[in-house]
Design an enzyme around this catalytic site. Structure first.
Site, PDB file in Angstrom:
ATOM      1  NE  ARG A   1      -0.135  17.161 -12.164  1.00 28.70           N
ATOM      2  CZ  ARG A   1       0.370  16.067 -11.068  1.00 28.70           C
ATOM      3  NH1 ARG A   1       0.270  16.299  -9.952  1.00 28.70           N
ATOM      4  NH2 ARG A   1       1.471  15.707 -11.685  1.00 28.70           N
TER       5      ARG A   1
ATOM      6  CG  ASN B   1      -3.198  17.079 -19.189  1.00 27.13           C
ATOM      7  OD1 ASN B   1      -2.352  16.357 -19.115  1.00 27.13           O
ATOM      8  ND2 ASN B   1      -4.302  17.177 -18.356  1.00 27.13           N
TER       9      ASN B   1
ATOM     10  CE  LYS C   1       4.639  17.537 -13.471  1.00 28.69           C
ATOM     11  NZ  LYS C   1       5.026  16.479 -14.297  1.00 28.69           N
TER      12      LYS C   1
ATOM     13  CD  GLU D   1       6.295  16.741 -21.822  1.00 29.74           C
ATOM     14  OE1 GLU D   1       5.524  18.116 -21.318  1.00 29.74           O
ATOM     15  OE2 GLU D   1       5.519  15.768 -22.044  1.00 29.74           O
TER      16      GLU D   1
ATOM     17  CG  HIS E   1       0.454  15.778 -22.836  1.00 28.40           C
ATOM     18  ND1 HIS E   1       1.146  17.045 -22.890  1.00 28.40           N
ATOM     19  CD2 HIS E   1       1.261  14.887 -22.297  1.00 28.40           C
ATOM     20  CE1 HIS E   1       2.263  16.713 -22.486  1.00 28.40           C
ATOM     21  NE2 HIS E   1       2.445  15.593 -22.040  1.00 28.40           N
TER      22      HIS E   1
ATOM     23  CG  HIS F   1       5.359  11.370 -24.139  1.00 29.47           C
ATOM     24  ND1 HIS F   1       4.136  11.376 -24.089  1.00 29.47           N
ATOM     25  CD2 HIS F   1       5.616  12.582 -23.319  1.00 29.47           C
ATOM     26  CE1 HIS F   1       3.529  12.359 -23.418  1.00 29.47           C
ATOM     27  NE2 HIS F   1       4.463  13.009 -22.946  1.00 29.47           N
TER      28      HIS F   1
ATOM     29  CD  GLU G   1      -4.421  16.188 -14.955  1.00 28.62           C
ATOM     30  OE1 GLU G   1      -5.290  16.016 -15.832  1.00 28.62           O
ATOM     31  OE2 GLU G   1      -3.764  15.347 -14.572  1.00 28.62           O
TER      32      GLU G   1
ATOM     33  CE  LYS H   1      -1.328  13.896 -13.872  1.00 25.13           C
ATOM     34  NZ  LYS H   1      -1.825  14.335 -15.316  1.00 25.13           N
TER      35      LYS H   1
ATOM     36  CG  HIS I   1      -1.544  10.993 -24.418  1.00 26.26           C
ATOM     37  ND1 HIS I   1      -2.135  11.108 -23.086  1.00 26.26           N
ATOM     38  CD2 HIS I   1      -0.201  11.278 -24.088  1.00 26.26           C
ATOM     39  CE1 HIS I   1      -1.042  11.404 -22.202  1.00 26.26           C
ATOM     40  NE2 HIS I   1       0.202  11.317 -22.673  1.00 26.26           N
TER      41      HIS I   1
ATOM     42  NE  ARG J   1      -4.045  -2.049   2.172  1.00 25.95           N
ATOM     43  CZ  ARG J   1      -3.944  -3.121   2.759  1.00 25.95           C
ATOM     44  NH1 ARG J   1      -2.659  -3.484   3.622  1.00 25.95           N
ATOM     45  NH2 ARG J   1      -4.759  -4.071   2.748  1.00 25.95           N
TER      46      ARG J   1
END
Length: 334
Positions: free
Chosen positions: A227, A231, A213, A177, A234, A248, A223, A135, A238, A113
């Site tokens: 946040r 993206n 960031k 990025e 993206h 990427h 998010e 993330k 994506h 956990r």
């Protein structure tokens, strides 16, 4: 330089310094069992340097590439920890690019956990973006990053010296990025790219990207709102990544073009070309659109996308399916 990510109980330091990878043993709490995760595209000396500072290291080297970012590889990491007798007091340390960091971080989040996680990013893309913010994820069912968790690292070590071993293509993908960060929140950073001076000021580029960031994540860790601006590029990116063999960062570069003002697009395209990044790709636009239908940002009948009108600022706006298709066709040609 040390940058503090201020997230209350989950706060941590980001150390940006040349040669810092070789001091991992002194800067990280490695006097315990440590799963050092890397891939076979990363120089083995990097993981070895981290392992040398560990009391009880288990080095796990996975195949490079997005194909490794899946549940089967996650099971490999969890099995390695279980077999080595890891407890809640032990930790995971990623040494590599974004794929390694996402996968290793998710393994740390899942095992018992949640156990401690350190990130030592060795690619530019990971250093300017994915190594911070918490993330973690794997791809599943053909959908990128659809299974994951928010799990903040305990510390991040960023060593610009590791960038010397990157190919020009990998460097360009990372620059995409950083360029994104400038477009959404730092006009001065964007100007460095327009002037063609980003490469010669790489540490400034990394620090400025991290500052963007950091500010965004501190204001919206999970998010729920702001946040989402990270993206930018993206959403369509994506989709392109799902159906092509592009990296990427290359897909993010393509994804930014449809989501900026018409007046800005020629300048942005010129910057991308100067970095060696694509401005158009041959693929099936319908396949890209179909991939977007699975995207976690898709809502009922519309998609919330990040749009840049003026460099240094951005907005979130609802994009209709028709507008989305038109955007895809700007950069994806059958």
């Amino acid at each position: 330089m040390t940058i503090r990510m201020d997230l209350g109980a989950d706060s941590y330091d980001i150390v940006l310094e040349r040669g810092v990878l070789m001091r991992a043993g002194a800067l990280l709490d490695l006097d315990r069992r440590v799963l050092v995760v890397t891939d076979d595209g990363v120089p083995a000396a990097y993981a070895a340097a981290v392992a040398a500072g560990c009391a009880a290291p288990t080095v796990c080297t996975i195949p490079q590439g997005e194909a490794s970012k899946r549940l089967a590889t996650l099971e490999t990491l969890l099995t390695a920890m279980l077999d080595a007798g890891f407890t809640r007091g032990d930790c995971v340390c990623a040494v590599g690019g974004g794929m390694v960091g996402d996968l290793a971080g998710f393994a740390a989040a899942c095992y018992m956990r949640g156990i401690d996680f350190y990130n030592v990013p060795t690619t530019l893309l990971a250093q300017v973006d994915s190594s911070i913010g918490g993330k973690t994820a794997v791809d599943f069912g053909g959908v990128k990053n659809i299974v994951g968790a928010f799990w903040q690292p305990k510390k991040v070590l960023i060593d610009p010296d590791t960038l010397q071993t990157l190919s020009r293509r990998q460097t360009a993908a990372g620059m995409a990025e950083a360029l994104k960060s400038g477009l959404i929140a730092d006009a001065a950073l964007y100007d460095l790219f327009v002037q063609g001076r980003a490469q010669e000021n790489i540490e400034r580029v990394i620090a400025a990207s991290l500052a963007v960031k950091k500010s965004v994540v501190e204001s919206d860790e999970r998010e729920q709102g702001r946040r989402k601006i990270l993206n930018f590029g993206h959403t369509i990116g994506h989709g392109i990544e799902s159906v092509t063999g592009l990296m990427h960062g290359e897909c993010v570069a393509l994804g930014m073009l449809p989501m900026c003002a018409d007046a800005l697009r020629p300048q942005l395209a010129a910057v991308l070309e100067g970095l060696g990044l694509p401005t158009c790709v041959q693929a099936d636009p319908e396949a890209v659109y179909a991939a977007l239908l699975h995207d976690k940002k898709m809502g009922a009948g519309a998609l919330t996308a990040v749009y840049v009108d003026t460099p240094g600022s951005c907005i979130l706006k609802s994009v209709s399916p028709a507008a989305l298709r038109a955007g895809i066709e700007l950069v994806v040609k059958a």
